[in-house]
Design a protein around this motif. Structure first.
Motif, PDB file in Angstrom:
ATOM      1  N   ALA A 110      35.039  30.618  26.695  1.00  0.00           N
ATOM      2  CA  ALA A 110      35.638  30.252  27.971  1.00  0.00           C
ATOM      3  C   ALA A 110      34.711  29.275  28.692  1.00  0.00           C
ATOM      4  CB  ALA A 110      35.861  31.492  28.813  1.00  0.00           C
ATOM      5  N   PRO A 111      35.283  28.326  29.425  1.00  0.00           N
ATOM      6  CA  PRO A 111      34.419  27.408  30.162  1.00  0.00           C
ATOM      7  C   PRO A 111      33.622  28.167  31.217  1.00  0.00           C
ATOM      8  CG  PRO A 111      36.720  27.089  30.767  1.00  0.00           C
ATOM      9  CD  PRO A 111      36.687  28.076  29.642  1.00  0.00           C
ATOM     10  N   PRO A 112      32.451  27.636  31.560  1.00  0.00           N
ATOM     11  CA  PRO A 112      31.643  28.348  32.551  1.00  0.00           C
ATOM     12  C   PRO A 112      32.358  28.426  33.894  1.00  0.00           C
ATOM     13  CG  PRO A 112      30.748  26.167  32.121  1.00  0.00           C
ATOM     14  CD  PRO A 112      31.864  26.377  31.150  1.00  0.00           C
ATOM     15  N   ASP A 113      32.166  29.532  34.578  1.00  0.00           N
ATOM     16  CA  ASP A 113      32.756  29.712  35.904  1.00  0.00           C
ATOM     17  C   ASP A 113      31.937  28.904  36.904  1.00  0.00           C
ATOM     18  OD1 ASP A 113      34.125  30.550  38.115  1.00  0.00           O
ATOM     19  OD2 ASP A 113      33.227  32.551  38.151  1.00  0.00           O
ATOM     20  N   LEU A 114      32.581  27.961  37.559  1.00  0.00           N
ATOM     21  CA  LEU A 114      31.870  27.114  38.512  1.00  0.00           C
ATOM     22  C   LEU A 114      31.753  27.762  39.886  1.00  0.00           C
ATOM     23  CD1 LEU A 114      33.433  23.666  37.555  1.00  0.00           C
ATOM     24  CD2 LEU A 114      31.232  24.612  36.850  1.00  0.00           C
ATOM     25  N   GLY A 115      32.385  28.897  40.034  1.00  0.00           N
ATOM     26  CA  GLY A 115      32.272  29.603  41.312  1.00  0.00           C
ATOM     27  C   GLY A 115      33.159  28.977  42.373  1.00  0.00           C
ATOM     28  N   ASP A 116      32.824  29.224  43.612  1.00  0.00           N
ATOM     29  CA  ASP A 116      33.578  28.717  44.762  1.00  0.00           C
ATOM     30  C   ASP A 116      33.242  27.247  44.971  1.00  0.00           C
ATOM     31  OD1 ASP A 116      34.975  28.337  47.068  1.00  0.00           O
ATOM     32  OD2 ASP A 116      33.620  29.539  48.327  1.00  0.00           O
ATOM     33  N   LEU A 117      34.222  26.364  44.732  1.00  0.00           N
ATOM     34  CA  LEU A 117      33.981  24.922  44.855  1.00  0.00           C
ATOM     35  C   LEU A 117      33.755  24.468  46.299  1.00  0.00           C
ATOM     36  CD1 LEU A 117      36.519  23.523  42.228  1.00  0.00           C
ATOM     37  CD2 LEU A 117      34.071  23.906  41.971  1.00  0.00           C
ATOM     38  N   THR A 118      34.158  25.275  47.270  1.00  0.00           N
ATOM     39  CA  THR A 118      33.948  24.872  48.666  1.00  0.00           C
ATOM     40  C   THR A 118      32.467  24.868  49.019  1.00  0.00           C
ATOM     41  OG1 THR A 118      34.255  27.141  49.448  1.00  0.00           O
ATOM     42  CG2 THR A 118      36.198  25.718  49.414  1.00  0.00           C
ATOM     43  N   ALA A 119      31.647  25.559  48.222  1.00  0.00           N
ATOM     44  CA  ALA A 119      30.210  25.599  48.491  1.00  0.00           C
ATOM     45  C   ALA A 119      29.496  24.340  47.973  1.00  0.00           C
ATOM     46  CB  ALA A 119      29.589  26.834  47.836  1.00  0.00           C
ATOM     47  N   TYR A 120      30.173  23.518  47.147  1.00  0.00           N
ATOM     48  CA  TYR A 120      29.543  22.314  46.602  1.00  0.00           C
ATOM     49  C   TYR A 120      29.535  21.190  47.638  1.00  0.00           C
ATOM     50  CZ  TYR A 120      29.601  24.095  41.800  1.00  0.00           C
ATOM     51  OH  TYR A 120      29.367  24.809  40.666  1.00  0.00           O
ATOM     52  N   PRO A 121      28.448  20.461  47.766  1.00  0.00           N
ATOM     53  CA  PRO A 121      28.438  19.295  48.647  1.00  0.00           C
ATOM     54  C   PRO A 121      29.303  18.183  48.035  1.00  0.00           C
ATOM     55  CG  PRO A 121      26.307  19.535  47.546  1.00  0.00           C
ATOM     56  CD  PRO A 121      27.142  20.722  47.174  1.00  0.00           C
ATOM     57  N   PRO A 122      29.789  17.250  48.838  1.00  0.00           N
ATOM     58  CA  PRO A 122      30.675  16.191  48.338  1.00  0.00           C
ATOM     59  C   PRO A 122      30.092  15.410  47.150  1.00  0.00           C
ATOM     60  CG  PRO A 122      30.624  16.150  50.727  1.00  0.00           C
ATOM     61  CD  PRO A 122      29.615  17.157  50.278  1.00  0.00           C
ATOM     62  N   GLU A 123      28.782  15.158  47.138  1.00  0.00           N
ATOM     63  CA  GLU A 123      28.177  14.398  46.031  1.00  0.00           C
ATOM     64  C   GLU A 123      28.305  15.150  44.703  1.00  0.00           C
ATOM     65  OE1 GLU A 123      26.134  15.427  48.749  1.00  0.00           O
ATOM     66  OE2 GLU A 123      26.745  13.654  49.881  1.00  0.00           O
ATOM     67  N   GLN A 124      28.112  16.463  44.750  1.00  0.00           N
ATOM     68  CA  GLN A 124      28.209  17.270  43.535  1.00  0.00           C
ATOM     69  C   GLN A 124      29.657  17.335  43.050  1.00  0.00           C
ATOM     70  OE1 GLN A 124      26.329  21.064  44.182  1.00  0.00           O
ATOM     71  NE2 GLN A 124      25.330  21.009  42.183  1.00  0.00           N
ATOM     72  N   LEU A 125      30.609  17.467  43.967  1.00  0.00           N
ATOM     73  CA  LEU A 125      32.019  17.466  43.582  1.00  0.00           C
ATOM     74  C   LEU A 125      32.409  16.133  42.958  1.00  0.00           C
ATOM     75  CD1 LEU A 125      33.802  19.337  46.516  1.00  0.00           C
ATOM     76  CD2 LEU A 125      33.639  20.050  44.138  1.00  0.00           C
ATOM     77  N   ALA A 126      31.918  15.040  43.523  1.00  0.00           N
ATOM     78  CA  ALA A 126      32.215  13.716  42.976  1.00  0.00           C
ATOM     79  C   ALA A 126      31.656  13.586  41.559  1.00  0.00           C
ATOM     80  CB  ALA A 126      31.643  12.631  43.890  1.00  0.00           C
ATOM     81  N   GLU A 127      30.448  14.098  41.337  1.00  0.00           N
ATOM     82  CA  GLU A 127      29.837  14.044  40.002  1.00  0.00           C
ATOM     83  C   GLU A 127      30.635  14.887  39.009  1.00  0.00           C
ATOM     84  OE1 GLU A 127      27.304  13.304  36.793  1.00  0.00           O
ATOM     85  OE2 GLU A 127      27.691  12.185  38.636  1.00  0.00           O
ATOM     86  N   LEU A 128      31.044  16.087  39.403  1.00  0.00           N
ATOM     87  CA  LEU A 128      31.876  16.922  38.537  1.00  0.00           C
ATOM     88  C   LEU A 128      33.195  16.230  38.203  1.00  0.00           C
ATOM     89  CD1 LEU A 128      31.438  20.512  40.017  1.00  0.00           C
ATOM     90  CD2 LEU A 128      30.736  19.733  37.761  1.00  0.00           C
ATOM     91  N   ASN A 129      33.812  15.624  39.189  1.00  0.00           N
ATOM     92  CA  ASN A 129      35.071  14.915  38.991  1.00  0.00           C
ATOM     93  C   ASN A 129      34.885  13.751  38.012  1.00  0.00           C
ATOM     94  OD1 ASN A 129      37.859  14.461  39.556  1.00  0.00           O
ATOM     95  ND2 ASN A 129      37.229  12.683  40.771  1.00  0.00           N
ATOM     96  N   ARG A 130      33.779  13.010  38.146  1.00  0.00           N
ATOM     97  CA  ARG A 130      33.501  11.885  37.250  1.00  0.00           C
ATOM     98  C   ARG A 130      33.331  12.374  35.814  1.00  0.00           C
ATOM     99  NH1 ARG A 130      29.562   9.956  34.560  1.00  0.00           N
ATOM    100  NH2 ARG A 130      28.036  11.432  35.373  1.00  0.00           N
ATOM    101  N   ARG A 131      32.556  13.448  35.648  1.00  0.00           N
ATOM    102  CA  ARG A 131      32.301  13.984  34.307  1.00  0.00           C
ATOM    103  C   ARG A 131      33.580  14.530  33.666  1.00  0.00           C
ATOM    104  NH1 ARG A 131      27.611  18.065  34.987  1.00  0.00           N
ATOM    105  NH2 ARG A 131      28.165  18.500  32.823  1.00  0.00           N
ATOM    106  N   ILE A 132      34.435  15.173  34.470  1.00  0.00           N
ATOM    107  CA  ILE A 132      35.701  15.687  33.951  1.00  0.00           C
ATOM    108  C   ILE A 132      36.577  14.531  33.481  1.00  0.00           C
ATOM    109  CG2 ILE A 132      37.881  16.817  34.599  1.00  0.00           C
ATOM    110  CD1 ILE A 132      36.165  18.698  36.365  1.00  0.00           C
TER     111      ILE A 132
END
Length: 143
Positions: A110-132
């Motif tokens: 199973a893919p790793p659980d990223l937890g609650d995405l609301t806790a991520y700062p915008p830069e980290q969310l942008a990086e995750l989105n780019r990698r996806i």
């Protein structure tokens, strides 16, 4: 009757080889090697079990001093494993096929659980989105 060419190793040497290569199945409790019989000019089969129950067979080829394949099979002939399989031998091909089948049958992690995405700062969310996005494109291109 089979003509043994080259001369065969002694049955005692074959039993010692079986005990060394398959010590997890031979020979404890009442189990023992009951017979070692030639099945061709360079092949042999040994039967392992107790007086009441045949459990395994070991199929071998060549001299005990050489490094030819010996394979442990269930009493019904199903291959369990080989102690040594020469490159390109039928035993090696069967073992590779079984390993590939195991990998195919293995459940995907199973893919790793990223937890609650609301806790991520915008830069980290942008990086995750780019990698996806990169991973999706890579998979769609077949690479």
């Amino acid at each position: 009757m089979h003509r043994l060419d080259p001369t065969w190793s002694s049955p005692k040497a074959i039993v010692a080889l079986i005990k060394a290569e398959y010590r997890d199945v031979c020979c404890y409790n009442d189990d023992q090697v009951f017979e070692v019989v030639p099945t061709g000019g360079t092949t042999w089969t040994a039967t392992i079990g107790s007086e009441q129950d045949i459990r395994y067979r070991v199929v071998g080829r060549g001299q005990v001093a050489g490094r030819e394949a010996t394979c442990l099979t269930a009493a019904d002939g199903a291959l369990i494993r080989c102690a040594y399989a020469a490159p390109g031998s039928p035993e090696e091909q069967e073992l590779k096929r079984r390993e590939e089948q195991k990998q195919k049958d293995k459940p995907r992690a199973a893919p790793p659980d990223l937890g609650d995405l609301t806790a991520y700062p915008p830069e980290q969310l942008a990086e995750l989105n780019r990698r996806i996005g990169e991973e999706i494109n890579r998979r769609l291109k077949g690479g």
